[in-house]
Design a protein around this motif. Structure first.
Motif, PDB file in Angstrom:
ATOM      1  N   ASN B 139       0.823  -1.223   0.000  1.00 26.93           N
ATOM      2  CA  ASN B 139       0.000   0.000   0.000  1.00 26.93           C
ATOM      3  C   ASN B 139       0.850   1.263   0.000  1.00 26.93           C
ATOM      4  O   ASN B 139       1.969   1.270   0.499  1.00 26.93           O
ATOM      5  CB  ASN B 139      -0.938   0.007   1.226  1.00 26.93           C
ATOM      6  CG  ASN B 139      -0.152   0.090   2.531  1.00 26.93           C
ATOM      7  OD1 ASN B 139       0.886  -0.530   2.688  1.00 26.93           O
ATOM      8  ND2 ASN B 139      -0.652   0.875   3.455  1.00 26.93           N
ATOM      9  N   SER B 254      -5.961  -0.608  11.244  1.00 25.97           N
ATOM     10  CA  SER B 254      -5.108  -1.599  10.589  1.00 25.97           C
ATOM     11  C   SER B 254      -5.956  -2.747  10.046  1.00 25.97           C
ATOM     12  O   SER B 254      -6.804  -3.288  10.750  1.00 25.97           O
ATOM     13  CB  SER B 254      -4.081  -2.138  11.587  1.00 25.97           C
ATOM     14  OG  SER B 254      -3.391  -3.224  11.033  1.00 25.97           O
ATOM     15  N   GLY B 255      -5.731  -3.092   8.804  1.00 27.68           N
ATOM     16  CA  GLY B 255      -6.490  -4.174   8.181  1.00 27.68           C
ATOM     17  C   GLY B 255      -7.690  -3.684   7.396  1.00 27.68           C
ATOM     18  O   GLY B 255      -8.284  -4.426   6.627  1.00 27.68           O
ATOM     19  N   THR B 258      -7.106  -3.482   3.525  1.00 25.65           N
ATOM     20  CA  THR B 258      -7.064  -4.855   3.004  1.00 25.65           C
ATOM     21  C   THR B 258      -8.466  -5.437   2.897  1.00 25.65           C
ATOM     22  O   THR B 258      -8.823  -6.040   1.895  1.00 25.65           O
ATOM     23  CB  THR B 258      -6.212  -5.738   3.946  1.00 25.65           C
ATOM     24  OG1 THR B 258      -4.955  -5.109   4.122  1.00 25.65           O
ATOM     25  CG2 THR B 258      -6.016  -7.121   3.385  1.00 25.65           C
ATOM     26  N   SER B 266      -3.483 -11.891   1.649  1.00 20.70           N
ATOM     27  CA  SER B 266      -2.979 -10.578   2.041  1.00 20.70           C
ATOM     28  C   SER B 266      -2.388 -10.629   3.443  1.00 20.70           C
ATOM     29  O   SER B 266      -2.643 -11.548   4.214  1.00 20.70           O
ATOM     30  CB  SER B 266      -4.115  -9.568   2.002  1.00 20.70           C
ATOM     31  OG  SER B 266      -5.092  -9.947   2.947  1.00 20.70           O
ATOM     32  N   SER B 268      -1.797  -7.834   6.752  1.00 15.02           N
ATOM     33  CA  SER B 268      -1.924  -6.474   7.293  1.00 15.02           C
ATOM     34  C   SER B 268      -1.010  -6.387   8.495  1.00 15.02           C
ATOM     35  O   SER B 268      -1.066  -7.244   9.378  1.00 15.02           O
ATOM     36  CB  SER B 268      -3.335  -6.189   7.768  1.00 15.02           C
ATOM     37  OG  SER B 268      -4.252  -6.592   6.816  1.00 15.02           O
ATOM     38  N   SER B 270       0.825  -3.510  11.377  1.00 14.87           N
ATOM     39  CA  SER B 270       0.923  -2.139  11.864  1.00 14.87           C
ATOM     40  C   SER B 270       1.963  -2.049  12.968  1.00 14.87           C
ATOM     41  O   SER B 270       2.300  -3.048  13.601  1.00 14.87           O
ATOM     42  CB  SER B 270      -0.437  -1.652  12.361  1.00 14.87           C
ATOM     43  OG  SER B 270      -0.750  -2.242  13.607  1.00 14.87           O
ATOM     44  N   GLU B 294      -0.529  -4.705   3.460  1.00 14.09           N
ATOM     45  CA  GLU B 294      -0.882  -3.389   4.003  1.00 14.09           C
ATOM     46  C   GLU B 294       0.037  -3.092   5.186  1.00 14.09           C
ATOM     47  O   GLU B 294      -0.003  -3.797   6.194  1.00 14.09           O
ATOM     48  CB  GLU B 294      -2.350  -3.403   4.454  1.00 14.09           C
ATOM     49  CG  GLU B 294      -2.804  -2.099   5.072  1.00 14.09           C
ATOM     50  CD  GLU B 294      -4.099  -2.272   5.889  1.00 14.09           C
ATOM     51  OE1 GLU B 294      -5.098  -2.743   5.330  1.00 14.09           O
ATOM     52  OE2 GLU B 294      -4.064  -1.947   7.087  1.00 14.09           O
ATOM     53  N   GLY B 301      -2.936   1.161  13.266  1.00 14.26           N
ATOM     54  CA  GLY B 301      -3.302   1.902  12.060  1.00 14.26           C
ATOM     55  C   GLY B 301      -3.305   3.403  12.333  1.00 14.26           C
ATOM     56  O   GLY B 301      -2.717   3.861  13.317  1.00 14.26           O
TER      57      GLY B 301
END
Lengths: 143, 426
Positions: B139, B254-255, B258, B266, B268, B270, B294, B301
Motif C-alpha cells: 500500500n 489496521s487491516g 485490506t 494478504s 496487514s 501495523s 498493508e 493503524g
C-alpha cells in the motif's frame, strides 16, 4: 587482508531455526552502507540466506566468511555436517533430504541449492560424507 | 509553510529537550543522536513515523503542522477530515455532529477523506488484476512506510501501489467542485487536511509521487480537538453531512484497507517495527503467494497516529461501532480505473545510508568502524548519545563523534590517568 577487502565473519547456531538468516540480514545492511546497488544486494542476500538456512537444517550450523571488494562479493559457508552424498542430485529442483519436522515448518522444499545457483554468479560446492560441506558463492559487481 | 527539500514534520523543541536517550533508542532508522546535550535529527534518515513524539517523556519532540487559523487566509475554506477523527470523541456517536462542529470552526464545506479511500480501494482492486505488476503490492497510503521503503528496501520500491493517497484524491475533487460552485479563483480556495499523522504534513510539503500536493495545509487532530469537543457537547445531529461508508471508515484501522479489497492472500501489519520485520521477509523473498501487503507505521493503524488524542484501541472500537450504521461502499464496480488515480512520478530509491561517496571510501569507513567496535563495551547503553555501540563506532569512523563519548571508555581513561598520577606521587 589487503586494504581493498572487507571481511565479515559469522558463527551460525545450528539449533536455532528462528534466528537463521541473521547473518545474511547483517550482510545486506553492510552492503547498503557501502553503496552497493540494490540488484547486487538482492543476489547476495537471497543466495546467502538459502545457504545459511541449509547450514541450520542439515549441518547443525557452521561458519560464514564474507569478503567484499569493489569488484566482487564472496561468501564462504563451511560446516562440519553430514556432507552431501550426491551433489548433482541435490542441485535438482525439488530434491530434498530435509526431515519431516523441518518441512512442516515450511522449509526443505528442495529449492535451496538451485536458488543459490540462480542468484550467484559463481557457485562452488565441495562436500565429503561425514566431514562437512563448503559452499562458495561469488557475486560480481559490474564495473 | 516554507518549501524545503529536507523538510520534516517531526522536529525538536530545544528548550524542552533534556538530552535523555529515549528517542535515540526508539528511532527505527537510527536517525537521532544526542549532541551537546540535545537531540539532533539526521534529516535524511527521518521517515516521520512519530515514534520519538510518542516516546519523549518531556514532550520535546513535536510535529510541525499548520496553525488552524491559516484557514482564514482563504475565502472558501474546505476541511478534509481523516476517518480517524470520527473515533476521537467519546461524546459523539454520530459523524454528523463531528462534521457540524468542524463547520463551526469556520469551514465552509467538508469533503471526507473516506470517500477518497473508497476510490482508492476500487482502483486498487482493478490494479491487482493486471498482468505484469510486481506482487505482492504494498500500500502507498502511509507516507512513513513509503519513505522507509525508499531509504531501506530498494528492492521493494517497485512493489508500492502507484496510486494517489485518499486525501490527495479528495483534495483534487474538492478544489475542482469548489471552483465550479463558487466561481472563485483556485487560490482563494483553501483545502485543509485534518490529520492524525505527522508524515502527512511532510508529504504535503514534499509530495510522494506527485509534482505538487493539492492541499493548502495540514492541521493536526490534536490542535482542533479541544474546540471541536466543546462544540460537540452542545450540538444535535439534525443535518446529514456525511458520506460515510463502512469500507471508507475502516481505513483508519489496521487491516481496513485490506478488507476493503476483498482479497484472500494478504497481510496487514501495523507498528513500525512489525512493518520492518515483514518488509525484511519480503525483501529476502521469504513470503510467497501473497497479493497485497498493508503496512501502517502506527500501531493499530492511523488511529494510532502521533497527532491523535484518543487511545488508539478505544478509537478503533468506536469507529467499528459507527461503521455498522453504513453501507460497505457506494462506488460502482469498474467506475474508477487505476489510471484515474495514478501517481505522476515513480517512487525511487533514496540511498541515504551510504557511509562514503564511493564504495572504496565506504569500505574504509566500514573497516575502521569494525576496528573501533572491537574495543567497545557492547552494552548498547546509549549514554554516548548514539543508539548502539555499533552506531557510535560508525559515527567515530565518520568523524562525527569521539571515542571518549563512550562513558566506559571515558572511565577507563580516567582510571588510567589517576593511576599515572598516583605513580608520580610515589
Amino acid at each position: 587482508m589487503t586494504d581493498e577487502i572487507l571481511s565479515l565473519n559469522y558463527q551460525v547456531n545450528g539449533s536455532d531455526l528462528q534466528s537463521a538468516g541473521v547473518a545474511s540480514s547483517d550482510v545486506k545492511k553492510v552492503l547498503r552502507k557501502l553503496g552497493v546497488s540494490p540488484e547486487i544486494i538482492r543476489k547476495v542476500a537471497i543466495s546467502m540466506y538459502e545457504a545459511e538456512i541449509n547450514m541450520v537444517i542439515h549441518a547443525n550450523g557452521g561458519t560464514i566468511d564474507v569478503s567484499i571488494s569493489p569488484e566482487q562479493i564472496k561468501v564462504v559457508l563451511a560446516d562440519n555436517g553430514p556432507g552431501i552424498a550426491n551433489i548433482d542430485l541435490a542441485m535438482k529442483e525439488g530434491y530434498s533430504t530435509a526431515p519431516q519436522t523441518i518441512r512442516e515448518m515450511g522449509f526443505g522444499a528442495g529449492m535451496g541449492l538451485p536458488n543459490i545457483k540462480k542468484y550467484a554468479d559463481i557457485m562452488n560446492i565441495t562436500s565429503e560424507l561425514g566431514k562437512g560441506t563448503t559452499v562458495e558463492i561469488i557475486v560480481n559487481i559490474p564495473q | 509553510m516554507e518549501k524545503d527539500k529536507y523538510f520534516h514534520s517531526v522536529s525538536l523543541d530545544r528548550d524542552e529537550c533534556k538530552g535523555c536517550t529515549n528517542c535515540v533508542k526508539k528511532c527505527p532508522t537510527e536517525a537521532i543522536r544526542i549532541r551537546n546535550g540535545k537531540a539532533k535529527i539526521i534529516k535524511e534518515r527521518c521517515i516521520d513515523c512519530g515514534e520519538c513524539i510518542r516516546t519523549c517523556p518531556y514532550h520535546a519532540k513535536k510535529a510541525v503542522t499548520d496553525n488552524y487559523k491559516k484557514i482564514f487566509d482563504y475565502t472558501y475554506k474546505i476541511a478534509l477530515p481523516a476517518p480517524t477523527l470520527y473515533g476521537q470523541f467519546s461524546t459523539a456517536k454520530d459523524i454528523n455532529i463531528i462534521l457540524k462542529a468542524l463547520k463551526l470552526l469556520g469551514f465552509d464545506e467538508i469533503y471526507e477523506v473516506l470517500t477518497g479511500a473508497d476510490m482508492v480501494s476500487e482502483a486498487t482492486k482493478e490494479y491487482l488484476k493486471r498482468a505484469g505488476i510486481k506482487k505482492p503490492v504494498i500500500n502507498s497510503a502511509c507516507p512513513a512506510v513509503v519513505r522507509l521503503i525508499q531509504i531501506r528496501f530498494p528492492n521493494l520500491v517497485d512493489h508500492i501501489l502507484p496510486l494517489m493517497s485518499p486525501v490527495e484524491c479528495v483534495a483534487r475533487e474538492a478544489r475542482k467542485s469548489a471552483v465550479e460552485k463558487t466561481g472563485l479563483p483556485e487560490d482563494k480556495i483553501g483545502v485543509f487536511f485534518i490529520s492524525p499523522c505527522a508524515a502527512k504534513m511532510t508529504s504535503y510539503i514534499n509530495p510522494l509521487g506527485l509534482e505538487k500536493s493539492e492541499l493548502d495545509g495540514v492541521i493536526s487532530i490534536s490542535d482542533i480537538y479541544g474546540e471541536c469537543a466543546s462544540f460537540i457537547s452542545k450540538l444535535e445531529a439534525d443535518e446529514d453531512l456525511t458520506k460515510a461508508t463502512a469500507s471508507g471508515l475502516s481505513w483508519a484501522i489496521s487491516g481496513g484497507e485490506t478488507k476493503s479489497l476483498n482479497i484472500e492472500k494478504s497481510i496487514s501489519v501495523s507498528g513500525i517495527r512489525n512493518v520492518i520485520n515483514v518488509l525484511e521477509e519480503l525483501d529476502d523473498e521469504r513470503i510467497d503467494d501473497i497479493d497485497f501487503v498493508e503496512c501502517l507505521a502506527c500501531t493499530g493503524g492511523c488511529v494510532g497516529g502521533a497527532l491523535t488524542v484518543e487511545n488508539p484501541f478505544v478509537a478503533s472500537a468506536r469507529i467499528s461501532q459507527i461503521a455498522k450504521n453504513y453501507d460497505i461502499s457506494y462506488i460502482e464496480k469498474g467506475s474508477i480505473i487505476p489510471e484515474d488515480l495514478m501517481l505522476e512520478k515513480e517512487i525511487e530509491y533514496i540511498p541515504v545510508m551510504n557511509l562514503g561517496k564511493t564504495m572504496k571510501e565506504s569500505m574504509e569507513i566500514m573497516a575502521k568502524t569494525q576496528q573501533i567496535y572491537e574495543t567497545m563495551p557492547r552494552l548498547d547503553c546509549g549514554s554516548c548519545g548514539a543508539p548502539s555501540c555499533n552506531a557510535l563506532s560508525e559515527d567515530i569512523a565518520r568523524g562525527f563523534a569521539k571515542e571518549l563519548d563512550c562513558v566506559f571508555k571515558f572511565k577507563e581513561k580516567l582510571n588510567f590517568l589517576i593511576n599515572e598520577m598516583n605513580q608520580l606521587d610515589d
